[in-house]
Motif scaffolding. Structure first.
Motif, PDB file in Angstrom:
ATOM      1  N   GLU A  20     -37.979 -39.567   9.467  1.00 41.50           N
ATOM      2  CA  GLU A  20     -38.815 -39.535  10.653  1.00 41.50           C
ATOM      3  C   GLU A  20     -39.303 -38.126  10.917  1.00 41.50           C
ATOM      4  O   GLU A  20     -38.945 -37.188  10.217  1.00 41.50           O
ATOM      5  CB  GLU A  20     -38.011 -40.032  11.853  1.00 41.50           C
ATOM      6  CG  GLU A  20     -37.779 -41.510  11.785  1.00 41.50           C
ATOM      7  CD  GLU A  20     -37.608 -42.105  13.157  1.00 41.50           C
ATOM      8  OE1 GLU A  20     -37.374 -41.349  14.105  1.00 41.50           O
ATOM      9  OE2 GLU A  20     -37.718 -43.334  13.273  1.00 41.50           O
TER      10      GLU A  20
ATOM     11  N   VAL B 188     -38.653 -47.815   1.341  1.00 36.69           N
ATOM     12  CA  VAL B 188     -37.232 -47.875   1.027  1.00 36.69           C
ATOM     13  C   VAL B 188     -36.708 -49.303   0.997  1.00 36.69           C
ATOM     14  O   VAL B 188     -35.877 -49.648   0.173  1.00 36.69           O
ATOM     15  CB  VAL B 188     -36.457 -46.976   2.016  1.00 36.69           C
ATOM     16  CG1 VAL B 188     -36.037 -47.720   3.232  1.00 36.69           C
ATOM     17  CG2 VAL B 188     -35.299 -46.322   1.331  1.00 36.69           C
TER      18      VAL B 188
ATOM     19  N   LYS C  36     -33.135 -36.865 -13.979  1.00 35.27           N
ATOM     20  CA  LYS C  36     -33.317 -36.395 -12.608  1.00 35.27           C
ATOM     21  C   LYS C  36     -34.623 -35.646 -12.410  1.00 35.27           C
ATOM     22  O   LYS C  36     -34.683 -34.651 -11.700  1.00 35.27           O
ATOM     23  CB  LYS C  36     -32.127 -35.538 -12.169  1.00 35.27           C
ATOM     24  CG  LYS C  36     -30.864 -36.371 -12.050  1.00 35.27           C
ATOM     25  CD  LYS C  36     -29.691 -35.541 -11.638  1.00 35.27           C
ATOM     26  CE  LYS C  36     -28.452 -36.418 -11.558  1.00 35.27           C
ATOM     27  NZ  LYS C  36     -27.225 -35.674 -11.434  1.00 35.27           N
TER      28      LYS C  36
ATOM     29  N   LYS D  48     -36.440 -42.667  -3.780  1.00 33.95           N
ATOM     30  CA  LYS D  48     -36.154 -43.018  -2.385  1.00 33.95           C
ATOM     31  C   LYS D  48     -35.342 -41.932  -1.709  1.00 33.95           C
ATOM     32  O   LYS D  48     -35.304 -41.818  -0.500  1.00 33.95           O
ATOM     33  CB  LYS D  48     -35.410 -44.347  -2.336  1.00 33.95           C
ATOM     34  CG  LYS D  48     -36.323 -45.495  -2.760  1.00 33.95           C
ATOM     35  CD  LYS D  48     -35.695 -46.851  -2.641  1.00 33.95           C
ATOM     36  CE  LYS D  48     -36.706 -47.908  -3.071  1.00 33.95           C
ATOM     37  NZ  LYS D  48     -36.186 -49.258  -3.050  1.00 33.95           N
ATOM     38  N   GLU D  49     -34.670 -41.167  -2.521  1.00 30.54           N
ATOM     39  CA  GLU D  49     -33.899 -40.060  -1.966  1.00 30.54           C
ATOM     40  C   GLU D  49     -34.230 -38.820  -2.785  1.00 30.54           C
ATOM     41  O   GLU D  49     -34.042 -38.810  -4.001  1.00 30.54           O
ATOM     42  CB  GLU D  49     -32.417 -40.388  -2.064  1.00 30.54           C
ATOM     43  CG  GLU D  49     -31.554 -39.452  -1.277  1.00 30.54           C
ATOM     44  CD  GLU D  49     -30.092 -39.817  -1.411  1.00 30.54           C
ATOM     45  OE1 GLU D  49     -29.777 -41.011  -1.588  1.00 30.54           O
ATOM     46  OE2 GLU D  49     -29.273 -38.895  -1.371  1.00 30.54           O
ATOM     47  N   ILE D  50     -34.740 -37.814  -2.121  1.00 29.78           N
ATOM     48  CA  ILE D  50     -35.186 -36.629  -2.862  1.00 29.78           C
ATOM     49  C   ILE D  50     -34.143 -35.530  -2.734  1.00 29.78           C
ATOM     50  O   ILE D  50     -33.721 -35.204  -1.636  1.00 29.78           O
ATOM     51  CB  ILE D  50     -36.523 -36.125  -2.294  1.00 29.78           C
ATOM     52  CG1 ILE D  50     -37.518 -37.278  -2.272  1.00 29.78           C
ATOM     53  CG2 ILE D  50     -37.066 -34.983  -3.120  1.00 29.78           C
ATOM     54  CD1 ILE D  50     -38.511 -37.146  -1.170  1.00 29.78           C
ATOM     55  N   PRO D  51     -33.726 -34.956  -3.860  1.00 32.26           N
ATOM     56  CA  PRO D  51     -32.786 -33.839  -3.766  1.00 32.26           C
ATOM     57  C   PRO D  51     -33.445 -32.677  -3.029  1.00 32.26           C
ATOM     58  O   PRO D  51     -34.665 -32.524  -3.096  1.00 32.26           O
ATOM     59  CB  PRO D  51     -32.531 -33.454  -5.226  1.00 32.26           C
ATOM     60  CG  PRO D  51     -33.165 -34.488  -6.065  1.00 32.26           C
ATOM     61  CD  PRO D  51     -34.132 -35.244  -5.236  1.00 32.26           C
ATOM     62  N   PRO D  52     -32.665 -31.861  -2.317  1.00 33.36           N
ATOM     63  CA  PRO D  52     -33.271 -30.732  -1.606  1.00 33.36           C
ATOM     64  C   PRO D  52     -33.984 -29.783  -2.570  1.00 33.36           C
ATOM     65  O   PRO D  52     -33.526 -29.568  -3.699  1.00 33.36           O
ATOM     66  CB  PRO D  52     -32.084 -30.053  -0.923  1.00 33.36           C
ATOM     67  CG  PRO D  52     -30.863 -30.650  -1.521  1.00 33.36           C
ATOM     68  CD  PRO D  52     -31.233 -31.953  -2.111  1.00 33.36           C
TER      69      PRO D  52
ATOM     70  N   LYS E  98     -37.892 -30.358 -10.329  1.00 29.68           N
ATOM     71  CA  LYS E  98     -37.409 -31.730 -10.469  1.00 29.68           C
ATOM     72  C   LYS E  98     -38.446 -32.764 -10.051  1.00 29.68           C
ATOM     73  O   LYS E  98     -38.187 -33.954 -10.066  1.00 29.68           O
ATOM     74  CB  LYS E  98     -36.166 -31.955  -9.591  1.00 29.68           C
ATOM     75  CG  LYS E  98     -35.084 -30.936  -9.764  1.00 29.68           C
ATOM     76  CD  LYS E  98     -34.273 -31.237 -10.999  1.00 29.68           C
ATOM     77  CE  LYS E  98     -33.151 -30.239 -11.163  1.00 29.68           C
ATOM     78  NZ  LYS E  98     -32.874 -29.985 -12.583  1.00 29.68           N
TER      79      LYS E  98
ATOM     80  N   ALA F 218     -41.372 -46.280   5.999  1.00 21.88           N
ATOM     81  CA  ALA F 218     -40.004 -46.374   5.478  1.00 21.88           C
ATOM     82  C   ALA F 218     -39.681 -47.819   5.109  1.00 21.88           C
ATOM     83  O   ALA F 218     -39.072 -48.088   4.062  1.00 21.88           O
ATOM     84  CB  ALA F 218     -39.009 -45.851   6.507  1.00 21.88           C
TER      85      ALA F 218
ATOM     86  N   TYR G 100     -38.508 -36.511 -11.197  1.00 21.11           N
ATOM     87  CA  TYR G 100     -39.250 -37.590 -10.568  1.00 21.11           C
ATOM     88  C   TYR G 100     -40.739 -37.298 -10.561  1.00 21.11           C
ATOM     89  O   TYR G 100     -41.150 -36.138 -10.614  1.00 21.11           O
ATOM     90  CB  TYR G 100     -38.743 -37.810  -9.148  1.00 21.11           C
ATOM     91  CG  TYR G 100     -37.278 -38.155  -9.099  1.00 21.11           C
ATOM     92  CD1 TYR G 100     -36.833 -39.428  -9.478  1.00 21.11           C
ATOM     93  CD2 TYR G 100     -36.329 -37.208  -8.733  1.00 21.11           C
ATOM     94  CE1 TYR G 100     -35.490 -39.747  -9.460  1.00 21.11           C
ATOM     95  CE2 TYR G 100     -34.981 -37.526  -8.716  1.00 21.11           C
ATOM     96  CZ  TYR G 100     -34.559 -38.795  -9.075  1.00 21.11           C
ATOM     97  OH  TYR G 100     -33.235 -39.109  -9.066  1.00 21.11           O
TER      98      TYR G 100
END
Lengths: 295, 451
Positions: free
Chosen positions: B225, B427, B213, B280-284, B291, B423, B215
């Motif tokens: 957006e 994505v 985990k 493609k999806e970033i943890p907060p 990370k 996007a 990146y």
């Protein structure tokens, strides 16, 4: 009964007076804005500038050839086509499990009904956390069972299903209660008679429960259809229409056009197209689901 | 008996009617500020107040704690210096901000002063929602003191429509520990020695470790957006030598779909799909929690990280390098401004307030409080730390490499089309030519109206 006396007239007047408050508020807060919106939909109308230009049907013809609008409609229909059968079957299933009252069913009724009580904004925010690919509860659970991560938030092929799951979870409980009311309305002697004739459980369900539940079913399906085609809040809060517009439903698209891009006329025209579609579908459904079976 | 019932009915209806009427009347007089609304007060409330010409300026802005606190202090000092003017600031969550302003403008009860994001300026100006400030700037606005690229971004059809609170620029923020752990040479802090795309990619590849985990890079604030997201992504196109629109702002064909622009978009896409160094999806809070190796961010994040993650220290855990370059070194510019709306009944008093906040003295105070990149030259020369690391990176970038976003009323469409385009490529891994063609069609249709 015929009303011909002074008393009758008075009653009639009273009836009108009773209707009046509802009629006024409907006219003021529903029909007047709708008429206004209808005129706006024929104008080139910028949200921040009330001076609009009349453009006839340009907004409507533009929309019908706008691939983004067509796509958003397709997303809405995709959503509805999955959610209507799944949610209705689930609600009916839950209702069948719990419609006879005992203390256990009371407990389960409360549990199943809980999501309905939770505010949709709260539920959406929670699901956004649950769906998180790296730290979300859903993927932790799946990982525990050795299943791969599911990216409900970032995979364009899956995102809409994530919204569907949220929608079904949120609303199934409400329709369950409607079904419970319907089930409890079916007279018990019909089942007793069927048992005497040696009917199986399945036969009783198909021959008695379903036909007599048809009115309830009609109501549930029509309301679910309308809700599904108008889905907005979970889309706005969980995915924001993304990833890559894969969850941009018709209403979310309308919101984006009207409020983000400030094209009020174009957005309103889109809203009217959606309105006509939803109305037509509801009318067709009412006709199809009309029933003569009575009890 | 009958009479009694009739009376009850009449009573009931009267109650309903009153409830209904009262509901209407609050609606009619305009939202939550009905009683205290500045616009209505200017004319009607004068006799009620003892001291003659007391006016109230309503001011709306989006929520961002450090800036709001700074403004509260400035409002206090302004009110002390101008006892006949009070300023009522309303803070609106960022996500709802534009919608709220726009609906208020549509209803004709917008506040006197609004916070205005640079790229939306042309749309507001084109519709006459905000008023030109040229005369005020001539009188006492010290226009010559404002950095030229900033002024250009606030000018629509030769008129200035807003006063800048500050400028903005972005740099490459990197996690020093992750760089050292993977034996990567640290990038230079010299604004003229920016890394190339290839160097950034190589570093990201070394850091990337999805199994644990961790990146490599978030090249442009995720794939969602919003104007912030577009702001940090546009430089890719400019760096490759591409443009969004023609210099006159009328054409998109031949610019966004030029080979240079497409090369930038292909590179962006490859980070997600070919090299898979960008999640493609970033943890907060991925960067702050170690990370994520590389992100883009602006000077505002320095104080932001310091308050939200005090253990994550600049110089020890992370550092800032100039934004990467390709064929050219280019950074974005433009930020939030203050504008006066057409609904304002007292534009002179409103300008007094705007000039108090954005004028020469106000700008210095604003920098001290918020550490935002100054828009005024006098601020940059008055404060020594602006010539030192890390602020010198942003200051130098914005004077040498800044590129304003297109100033066109079609910008709201452009920003959505651009974020959708990025996007699509990131994505969904769509074909570049197809995705670009779609964006060009959408933007072209919007531009048509203003030609």
């Amino acid at each position: 009964m015929k009303m011909n006396s002074a008393f009758g007239k008075q009653e009639e007047r009273a009836a009108w007076l009773f209707v009046l408050p509802a009629a006024i508020s409907l006219a003021l807060f529903t029909f007047y804005p709708m008429l206004n919106a209808l005129t706006i939909s024929f104008k080139e109308y910028s949200l921040i500038n009330p001076e609009a230009v009349f453009v006839g049907l340009a907004n409507y013809s533009g929309l019908l050839s706008d691939p983004k609008f067509i796509n958003s409609l397709l997303h809405s229909f995709h959503f509805a086509l999955v959610v209507i059968p799944v949610q209705t079957a689930l609600a009916l299933g839950l209702a069948l499990l719990i419609y006879r009252s005992s203390w256990v069913t009371g407990l389960f009724r409360t549990i199943y009904f809980m999501p309905v009580v939770i505010a949709i904004g709260v539920a959406s925010t929670l699901f956004k956390l649950i769906y998180n690919q790296d730290y979300g509860l859903l993927n932790s659970l799946l990982g525990f069972f050795g299943a791969g991560p599911v990216s409900f938030l970032s995979d364009p092929n899956l995102a809409l299903y994530g919204i569907m799951l949220l929608g079904v979870w949120k609303s199934a409980g409400f329709f369950m209660i409607i079904f419970v009311a319907g089930l409890n309305g079916i007279p018990n002697d019909l089942y007793e008679a069927a048992e005497v004739d040696g009917a199986t459980r399945a036969q009783k369900f198909v021959k008695i429960t379903l036909p007599l539940l048809r009115r309830t079913l009609t109501f549930v399906i029509i309301i679910t259809t309308m809700d599904a085609l108008k889905i907005f809040v979970p889309v706005a809060l969980v995915t924001g229409g993304g990833p890559a517009d894969s969850t941009t439903t018709a209403v979310y698209y309308i919101y984006k056009i009207a409020f983000q891009q400030m094209e009020m006329g174009y957005g309103t025209a889109a809203a009217f197209i959606l309105f006509v579609i939803v109305m037509c579908i509801s009318i067709v459904q009412l006709r199809l689901l009309r029933t003569d079976v009575e009890y | 008996m009958l009479r009694l019932r009739k009376m009850m009915i009449v009573l009931l209806i009267a109650c309903f009617g009153i409830a209904l009427l009262s509901a209407c009347s609050t609606k009619g007089s305009g939202g939550e500020n009905a009683g205290a609304g500045g616009a209505s007060q200017g004319t009607s409330a004068e006799p009620n107040k003892g001291d003659g010409k007391k006016v109230e300026i309503r001011y709306w802005r989006h929520d961002f704690a450090p800036e709001v606190q700074a403004l509260q202090k400035m409002i206090q000092s302004f009110e002390a210096a101008n006892p006949n003017i009070t300023v009522k600031m309303e803070v609106i969550p960022y996500g709802d901000y534009e919608t709220k302003i726009r609906t208020a403008l549509a209803a004709g009860n917008a506040p006197d002063v609004i916070g205005l994001d640079g790229p939306t300026l042309a749309a507001y100006a084109h519709q006459g929602a905000v008023i030109p400030l040229d005369a005020y700037f001539e009188a006492d606005g010290n226009k010559e003191d404002i950095a030229a690229p900033v002024l250009a971004s606030l000018t629509y059809k030769d008129q200035i429509y807003a006063a800048p609170l500050n400028d903005a620029s972005i740099g490459m923020f990197y996690n020093k520990k992750l760089f050292e752990k993977n034996d990567i040479e640290l990038p230079s802090k010299d604004p003229n020695q920016a890394w190339t795309w290839e160097q950034v990619l190589q570093a990201a590849q070394k850091i990337n470790d999805p199994a644990n985990k961790v990146y490599g890079i978030d090249p442009g604030w995720g794939l969602g957006e919003g104007e912030g997201s577009t702001f940090v992504k546009l430089p890719f196109i400019w760096q490759a030598g591409g443009e969004i629109l023609s210099p006159d702002g009328n054409e998109v064909k031949g610019y966004l779909d030029s080979p240079e622009s497409k090369r930038a978009l292909s590179f962006f896409s490859s980070l997600y799909n070919e090299y898979k160094v960008a999640p493609k999806e970033i943890p907060p809070e991925a960067f702050e929690t170690g990370k994520l190796g590389i992100v883009v961010n602006g000077p505002w994040a320095i104080s932001g990280f310091a308050t939200s993650h005090p253990d994550f220290k600049l110089g020890e855990d992370w550092d800032i390098a100039p934004l990467w370059k390709d064929a050219k070194q280019v950074t974005p510019n433009g930020s939030w401004n203050m504008a006066i709306t057409k609904d304002s009944k007292q534009p002179d008093a409103a300008w007094k307030f705007v000039n108090w906040v954005t004028g020469i003295e106000g700008a210095k105070f604003w920098y001290q409080e918020t550490k935002n990149l100054p828009a005024r030259l006098s601020t940059a020369s008055a404060i020594p730390e602006l010539t030192e690391y890390p602020m010198n990176i942003f200051v130098e970038q914005s004077s040498k490499f800044a590129h304003p976003r297109p100033v066109t009323p079609a910008y709201p469409v452009i920003t959505t089309a651009i974020s959708k385009l990025f996007a699509d490529l990131g994505v969904s891994g769509r074909n570049v030519d197809e995705a670009v063609a779609e964006a060009v069609t959408a933007i072209d249709k919007a531009l048509e109206k203003y030609r």
